[in-house]
Scaffold this active site. Sequence first.
Site, PDB file in Angstrom:
ATOM      1  N   HIS A  72     -40.405 -57.268  -0.496  1.00  0.00           N
ATOM      2  CA  HIS A  72     -41.428 -56.211  -0.442  1.00  0.00           C
ATOM      3  C   HIS A  72     -41.773 -55.752  -1.855  1.00  0.00           C
ATOM      4  O   HIS A  72     -40.900 -55.590  -2.701  1.00  0.00           O
ATOM      5  CB  HIS A  72     -40.917 -55.025   0.369  1.00  0.00           C
ATOM      6  CG  HIS A  72     -40.702 -55.336   1.814  1.00  0.00           C
ATOM      7  ND1 HIS A  72     -41.686 -55.183   2.761  1.00  0.00           N
ATOM      8  CD2 HIS A  72     -39.620 -55.809   2.476  1.00  0.00           C
ATOM      9  CE1 HIS A  72     -41.214 -55.543   3.953  1.00  0.00           C
ATOM     10  NE2 HIS A  72     -39.964 -55.931   3.795  1.00  0.00           N
ATOM     11  N   TYR A 201     -41.835 -44.562   5.345  1.00  0.00           N
ATOM     12  CA  TYR A 201     -41.169 -43.261   5.308  1.00  0.00           C
ATOM     13  C   TYR A 201     -42.157 -42.205   5.779  1.00  0.00           C
ATOM     14  O   TYR A 201     -43.262 -42.107   5.240  1.00  0.00           O
ATOM     15  CB  TYR A 201     -40.727 -42.926   3.887  1.00  0.00           C
ATOM     16  CG  TYR A 201     -39.524 -43.698   3.398  1.00  0.00           C
ATOM     17  CD1 TYR A 201     -38.284 -43.074   3.286  1.00  0.00           C
ATOM     18  CD2 TYR A 201     -39.623 -45.046   3.027  1.00  0.00           C
ATOM     19  CE1 TYR A 201     -37.167 -43.769   2.824  1.00  0.00           C
ATOM     20  CE2 TYR A 201     -38.520 -45.747   2.576  1.00  0.00           C
ATOM     21  CZ  TYR A 201     -37.293 -45.104   2.475  1.00  0.00           C
ATOM     22  OH  TYR A 201     -36.196 -45.791   2.028  1.00  0.00           O
ATOM     23  N   PRO A 293     -28.437 -42.513   3.300  1.00  0.00           N
ATOM     24  CA  PRO A 293     -29.157 -43.792   3.313  1.00  0.00           C
ATOM     25  C   PRO A 293     -30.636 -43.702   2.960  1.00  0.00           C
ATOM     26  O   PRO A 293     -31.287 -44.746   2.840  1.00  0.00           O
ATOM     27  CB  PRO A 293     -28.966 -44.281   4.750  1.00  0.00           C
ATOM     28  CG  PRO A 293     -28.748 -43.042   5.559  1.00  0.00           C
ATOM     29  CD  PRO A 293     -28.005 -42.109   4.653  1.00  0.00           C
ATOM     30  N   LYS A 297     -29.343 -46.907  -1.391  1.00  0.00           N
ATOM     31  CA  LYS A 297     -28.567 -47.190  -2.598  1.00  0.00           C
ATOM     32  C   LYS A 297     -27.112 -47.577  -2.347  1.00  0.00           C
ATOM     33  O   LYS A 297     -26.433 -48.024  -3.284  1.00  0.00           O
ATOM     34  CB  LYS A 297     -28.594 -45.972  -3.533  1.00  0.00           C
ATOM     35  CG  LYS A 297     -29.948 -45.703  -4.135  1.00  0.00           C
ATOM     36  CD  LYS A 297     -30.410 -46.872  -4.976  1.00  0.00           C
ATOM     37  CE  LYS A 297     -31.882 -46.810  -5.311  1.00  0.00           C
ATOM     38  NZ  LYS A 297     -32.470 -48.108  -5.550  1.00  0.00           N
ATOM     39  N   TYR A 385     -36.343 -46.745  -6.906  1.00  0.00           N
ATOM     40  CA  TYR A 385     -36.217 -47.459  -5.643  1.00  0.00           C
ATOM     41  C   TYR A 385     -35.932 -48.943  -5.866  1.00  0.00           C
ATOM     42  O   TYR A 385     -35.115 -49.554  -5.168  1.00  0.00           O
ATOM     43  CB  TYR A 385     -37.489 -47.291  -4.804  1.00  0.00           C
ATOM     44  CG  TYR A 385     -37.271 -47.536  -3.334  1.00  0.00           C
ATOM     45  CD1 TYR A 385     -37.068 -46.477  -2.445  1.00  0.00           C
ATOM     46  CD2 TYR A 385     -37.257 -48.831  -2.805  1.00  0.00           C
ATOM     47  CE1 TYR A 385     -36.845 -46.685  -1.101  1.00  0.00           C
ATOM     48  CE2 TYR A 385     -37.031 -49.049  -1.467  1.00  0.00           C
ATOM     49  CZ  TYR A 385     -36.840 -47.988  -0.604  1.00  0.00           C
ATOM     50  OH  TYR A 385     -36.608 -48.209   0.727  1.00  0.00           O
TER      51      TYR A 385
END
Length: 391
Positions: A72, A201, A293, A297, A385
């Site tokens: 991604h 998200y 979560p 990470k 990220y």
Amino acid sequence: MRTTVGIIGAGPAGLLLARMLHRAGVDCVLLESRDRAYVEERQRAGTLEQSTIDALRAAGAHERLDSEGMFHDGIEIRFARRSHRIDFAALAPGRQVVIHPQTKVVQELIALNLADGVPVLFEARADRVEGAEGDHPVIRFTHEGRQRALHCDFVVGCDGFHGISRRTVPDALTRTFSRRYPYSWLGILADVAPSCTDLLYAHSPNGFALHSMRSSTVSRLYLQVPNGTDPGDWDDERIWDELSFRFAVDGDWKLDRGPITAKSVIPMQSFVTEPMRHGRMFLAGDAAHIVPPTGAKGLNLAVADVVVLARALTAWTEDGSTELIDAYSDTCLRRVWQAEHFSWFMTTTFHREPDQTPFEDRLQLTQLERLTAGGPAAAELADNYTGLPIG
């Protein structure tokens, strides 16, 4: 038994460390309390950042990653019935994330270690570590019904939050930092193709939701729920209705539904213990730190720990240098705290507190507007990220 490095725990961290040490010519033995079948089927999420992808490739443990992983170049953020994309290719050039279940990483690492003759002892329960303050610590363990001893130059605890390694360090010599969040995740697996291209998200008046994927035909989704929630109280229709509400945007997008094959509730916690070293014993992964979560990470921090440690132990083996060994804890903790902060930021930005006020609602929405405006905040999110460099 005698070895240079005794490793406790055959999760991704322990297995990758064994792989890297073996390739560098450093003897090691890995002890795992569970049987091989259990370890290979233990279900864990797997969002791998760029530094983890690089580490697996450098270790030659990337065949399934490259052939089966879902790569991604961004994530999608939804709030106020609008959708926004954080474009990693533009904001963090050359860096991606990949959805690749931890089970597949573990299976490949086990196969590679065993094929190379690395001693991986399953159903070998580590009972205690002795002499960590000296030059030759000993792991006392039980295997095939017998009490045995593994004499080492170093011990590495990759046995998680509840393992013996962390408990071996005297309380007087450690500091711990923790936070329990006032909500959990209800996670589901569903036999339905993902309804989104990127991880999704969502912030909503009812709380957080996340849409991830396991494969092109299996979706992994999460809902924010109160602590203490019983997954049995949520029937399939209620779950799909709530997910649809939280992901809703203006337009013709809809959430596809399918049979739910698994449900579980995941508590949200942050935890760090300092230092990550006691004498000749080192802590890595969940034995030293836990993150909620939301920032994806956990596995990535564990990999970063053992990459740093493999370099340090290899240097000691080659020329007796202790510089990297002595720096291990400080080197890892700098990255750990950055990841803890990012995970806290993502968690508190997207989740609603049980007693959240309208004022706090507005602050969250303002923060989300900042993140999706394409400026420095978006670049910082993409940078964190996709993964900070390993020290």
